[in-house]
Design a protein around this motif. Structure first.
Motif, PDB file in Angstrom:
ATOM      1  N   ARG A  47       0.836  -1.213   0.000  1.00 44.05           N
ATOM      2  CA  ARG A  47       0.000   0.000   0.000  1.00 44.05           C
ATOM      3  C   ARG A  47       0.864   1.254   0.000  1.00 44.05           C
ATOM      4  O   ARG A  47       0.548   2.242  -0.669  1.00 44.05           O
ATOM      5  CB  ARG A  47      -0.922  -0.002   1.223  1.00 44.05           C
ATOM      6  N   GLU A  48       1.957   1.211   0.739  1.00 44.39           N
ATOM      7  CA  GLU A  48       2.853   2.373   0.777  1.00 44.39           C
ATOM      8  C   GLU A  48       3.555   2.573  -0.558  1.00 44.39           C
ATOM      9  O   GLU A  48       3.796   3.717  -0.980  1.00 44.39           O
ATOM     10  CB  GLU A  48       3.864   2.222   1.908  1.00 44.39           C
ATOM     11  N   VAL A  49       3.892   1.481  -1.236  1.00 43.98           N
ATOM     12  CA  VAL A  49       4.470   1.621  -2.580  1.00 43.98           C
ATOM     13  C   VAL A  49       3.463   2.300  -3.502  1.00 43.98           C
ATOM     14  O   VAL A  49       3.796   3.219  -4.271  1.00 43.98           O
ATOM     15  CB  VAL A  49       4.884   0.248  -3.148  1.00 43.98           C
ATOM     16  N   ALA A  50       2.215   1.854  -3.434  1.00 41.18           N
ATOM     17  CA  ALA A  50       1.179   2.442  -4.284  1.00 41.18           C
ATOM     18  C   ALA A  50       0.970   3.919  -3.981  1.00 41.18           C
ATOM     19  O   ALA A  50       0.637   4.704  -4.875  1.00 41.18           O
ATOM     20  CB  ALA A  50      -0.135   1.682  -4.104  1.00 41.18           C
ATOM     21  N   THR A  52       3.184   6.181  -2.897  1.00 40.41           N
ATOM     22  CA  THR A  52       4.293   7.102  -3.144  1.00 40.41           C
ATOM     23  C   THR A  52       4.419   7.437  -4.625  1.00 40.41           C
ATOM     24  O   THR A  52       4.319   6.558  -5.488  1.00 40.41           O
ATOM     25  CB  THR A  52       5.626   6.517  -2.635  1.00 40.41           C
ATOM     26  N   GLY A  53       4.659   8.715  -4.913  1.00 44.74           N
ATOM     27  CA  GLY A  53       4.881   9.116  -6.297  1.00 44.74           C
ATOM     28  C   GLY A  53       6.115   8.482  -6.895  1.00 44.74           C
ATOM     29  O   GLY A  53       6.220   8.343  -8.117  1.00 44.74           O
ATOM     30  N   ALA A  54       7.051   8.062  -6.034  1.00 41.93           N
ATOM     31  CA  ALA A  54       8.288   7.436  -6.521  1.00 41.93           C
ATOM     32  C   ALA A  54       8.035   6.105  -7.206  1.00 41.93           C
ATOM     33  O   ALA A  54       8.910   5.610  -7.931  1.00 41.93           O
ATOM     34  CB  ALA A  54       9.264   7.246  -5.360  1.00 41.93           C
ATOM     35  N   ARG A  55       6.847   5.539  -7.008  1.00 45.39           N
ATOM     36  CA  ARG A  55       6.560   4.240  -7.644  1.00 45.39           C
ATOM     37  C   ARG A  55       6.707   4.319  -9.156  1.00 45.39           C
ATOM     38  O   ARG A  55       7.009   3.318  -9.821  1.00 45.39           O
ATOM     39  CB  ARG A  55       5.151   3.781  -7.283  1.00 45.39           C
ATOM     40  N   ASP A  56       6.477   5.518  -9.735  1.00 46.88           N
ATOM     41  CA  ASP A  56       6.523   5.657 -11.189  1.00 46.88           C
ATOM     42  C   ASP A  56       7.938   5.569 -11.737  1.00 46.88           C
ATOM     43  O   ASP A  56       8.128   5.494 -12.954  1.00 46.88           O
ATOM     44  CB  ASP A  56       5.876   6.970 -11.602  1.00 46.88           C
ATOM     45  N   ALA A  57       8.934   5.575 -10.849  1.00 45.08           N
ATOM     46  CA  ALA A  57      10.309   5.370 -11.300  1.00 45.08           C
ATOM     47  C   ALA A  57      10.555   3.923 -11.707  1.00 45.08           C
ATOM     48  O   ALA A  57      11.502   3.633 -12.454  1.00 45.08           O
ATOM     49  CB  ALA A  57      11.288   5.785 -10.200  1.00 45.08           C
ATOM     50  N   ASP A  64       9.030  -8.771 -13.229  1.00 49.44           N
ATOM     51  CA  ASP A  64       8.425 -10.084 -13.005  1.00 49.44           C
ATOM     52  C   ASP A  64       8.035 -10.189 -11.535  1.00 49.44           C
ATOM     53  O   ASP A  64       8.857  -9.945 -10.642  1.00 49.44           O
ATOM     54  CB  ASP A  64       9.396 -11.201 -13.371  1.00 49.44           C
ATOM     55  N   ILE A  65       6.782 -10.565 -11.301  1.00 46.37           N
ATOM     56  CA  ILE A  65       6.229 -10.592  -9.955  1.00 46.37           C
ATOM     57  C   ILE A  65       5.818 -12.018  -9.618  1.00 46.37           C
ATOM     58  O   ILE A  65       5.011 -12.637 -10.329  1.00 46.37           O
ATOM     59  CB  ILE A  65       5.020  -9.644  -9.845  1.00 46.37           C
ATOM     60  N   ALA A  84      -5.021  -9.756  -2.097  1.00 43.19           N
ATOM     61  CA  ALA A  84      -4.617  -8.601  -1.294  1.00 43.19           C
ATOM     62  C   ALA A  84      -3.572  -7.760  -2.016  1.00 43.19           C
ATOM     63  O   ALA A  84      -3.612  -6.525  -1.974  1.00 43.19           O
ATOM     64  CB  ALA A  84      -4.079  -9.069   0.057  1.00 43.19           C
ATOM     65  N   ALA A  85      -2.628  -8.415  -2.702  1.00 39.19           N
ATOM     66  CA  ALA A  85      -1.575  -7.679  -3.412  1.00 39.19           C
ATOM     67  C   ALA A  85      -2.145  -6.891  -4.581  1.00 39.19           C
ATOM     68  O   ALA A  85      -1.720  -5.769  -4.858  1.00 39.19           O
ATOM     69  CB  ALA A  85      -0.497  -8.642  -3.896  1.00 39.19           C
ATOM     70  N   ARG A  86      -3.106  -7.457  -5.266  1.00 31.21           N
ATOM     71  CA  ARG A  86      -3.721  -6.738  -6.382  1.00 31.21           C
ATOM     72  C   ARG A  86      -4.466  -5.509  -5.876  1.00 31.21           C
ATOM     73  O   ARG A  86      -4.364  -4.414  -6.448  1.00 31.21           O
ATOM     74  CB  ARG A  86      -4.654  -7.665  -7.167  1.00 31.21           C
ATOM     75  N   GLU A  87      -5.217  -5.681  -4.796  1.00 27.47           N
ATOM     76  CA  GLU A  87      -5.982  -4.553  -4.266  1.00 27.47           C
ATOM     77  C   GLU A  87      -5.061  -3.463  -3.728  1.00 27.47           C
ATOM     78  O   GLU A  87      -5.337  -2.267  -3.882  1.00 27.47           O
ATOM     79  CB  GLU A  87      -6.927  -5.045  -3.175  1.00 27.47           C
ATOM     80  N   ALA A  88      -3.965  -3.881  -3.090  1.00 27.75           N
ATOM     81  CA  ALA A  88      -3.066  -2.907  -2.459  1.00 27.75           C
ATOM     82  C   ALA A  88      -2.195  -2.173  -3.468  1.00 27.75           C
ATOM     83  O   ALA A  88      -1.927  -0.978  -3.309  1.00 27.75           O
ATOM     84  CB  ALA A  88      -2.187  -3.611  -1.431  1.00 27.75           C
ATOM     85  N   LEU A  89      -1.736  -2.885  -4.514  1.00 26.22           N
ATOM     86  CA  LEU A  89      -0.746  -2.286  -5.412  1.00 26.22           C
ATOM     87  C   LEU A  89      -0.964  -2.603  -6.886  1.00 26.22           C
ATOM     88  O   LEU A  89      -1.013  -1.685  -7.714  1.00 26.22           O
ATOM     89  CB  LEU A  89       0.661  -2.744  -5.008  1.00 26.22           C
ATOM     90  N   LEU A  90      -1.085  -3.858  -7.228  1.00 29.71           N
ATOM     91  CA  LEU A  90      -0.959  -4.249  -8.633  1.00 29.71           C
ATOM     92  C   LEU A  90      -2.069  -3.694  -9.509  1.00 29.71           C
ATOM     93  O   LEU A  90      -1.847  -3.455 -10.708  1.00 29.71           O
ATOM     94  CB  LEU A  90      -0.883  -5.777  -8.758  1.00 29.71           C
TER      95      LEU A  90
END
Length: 254
Positions: A47-50, A52-57, A64-65, A84-90
């Motif tokens: 969720r924190e990765v999602a 942060t604006g830095a995720r676009d880097a 590969d996940i 859970a991973a899809r909802e939080a980030l992917l």
């Protein structure tokens, strides 16, 4: 050993490290690979990765996940790590669906046969491994693991047969934590990762952290066998670091 004030700060710090590490790998090689974990702190990191604006880097199309373990439940079930991973980030980033590798679900092509599903995932890992990986699984750039109060990582629980298994992926029946049927990477697959990150928060994890960093064996404390080829990081909050054995080098954040 990196220690942060509390679980919220820990999740933010691991998210920042996640972005930095994958950006560095992609800059050097063009692509990167990561193994995700579930659990409260693991999903909090995503969720924190999602957030942060830095995720676009990160070039998400060239990532590969994989997953370290999965509850053997139907696709989309709320208790699956994939869900859970899809909802939080992917679901919030532009991943290449062909490079997202969830473990098979209980309503997948193997039906309710977790052993066949584990073999299927092992075949997928084997197909992705390169000659320079020198084994049946890729040398993952980052492999994230949560840890239970009993010292389990992925779905490798103390004393269970999976800890003796040399196959890349196995089914687990009778797990002491529900649901009882799971699929998991084994210790040899975990140890193939370049970096293994063991992430733990909460006072209830302190004893397991101490044992994992002492002379405990991986059969008694599976986290003791979770080591990366090049680097192993224990990423903790202060509560989880409350019983560290003497002589352990620690870096504490403010």
């Amino acid at each position: 050993m990196l220690i942060h004030r509390d679980q919220q700060v820990l999740a933010k710090a691991v998210a920042a490290r996640f972005v930095t590490r994958l950006v560095d790998v992609q800059a050097a090689r063009g692509t990167a690979s990561v193994v995700l974990t579930g659990g409260g702190v693991g999903i909090a990191v995503l969720r924190e990765v999602a957030a942060t604006g830095a995720r676009d880097a990160i070039d998400w199309r060239k990532l590969d996940i994989w997953w370290g373990d999965e509850r053997f439940l139907p696709s989309g079930h709320p208790e699956r790590n994939e869900t859970a991973a899809r909802e939080a980030l992917l679901d919030h980033v532009d991943v290449d669906p062909g490079r997202v590798h969830p473990m098979p679900a209980a309503d997948g092509p193997d039906g309710d046969d977790p052993e066949a599903a584990a073999d299927r995932y092992a075949d997928e890992l084997r197909a992705a491994a390169r000659p320079e990986d020198h084994g049946p699984v890729p040398s993952f750039d980052v492999l994230m693991l949560g840890m239970g109060p009993d010292g389990h990582v992925a779905s490798l629980f103390p004393g269970m047969p999976a800890l003796y298994d040399e196959r890349p992926v196995v089914a687990v029946r009778g797990a002491p934590k529900p649901p009882p049927i799971r699929i998991t990477l084994t210790l040899p697959s975990i140890q193939a990762a370049k970096e293994a990150w063991i992430i733990a928060a909460g006072e209830e994890k302190a004893r397991a952290v101490r044992l994992a960093l002492s002379d405990a064996g991986p059969v008694q404390v599976p986290a003791a066998g979770a080591r990366g080829r090049l680097r192993t990081l224990f990423l903790l909050d202060r509560a989880a670091a409350g019983q560290l054995p003497p002589g352990i080098e620690r870096i504490a954040s403010p």
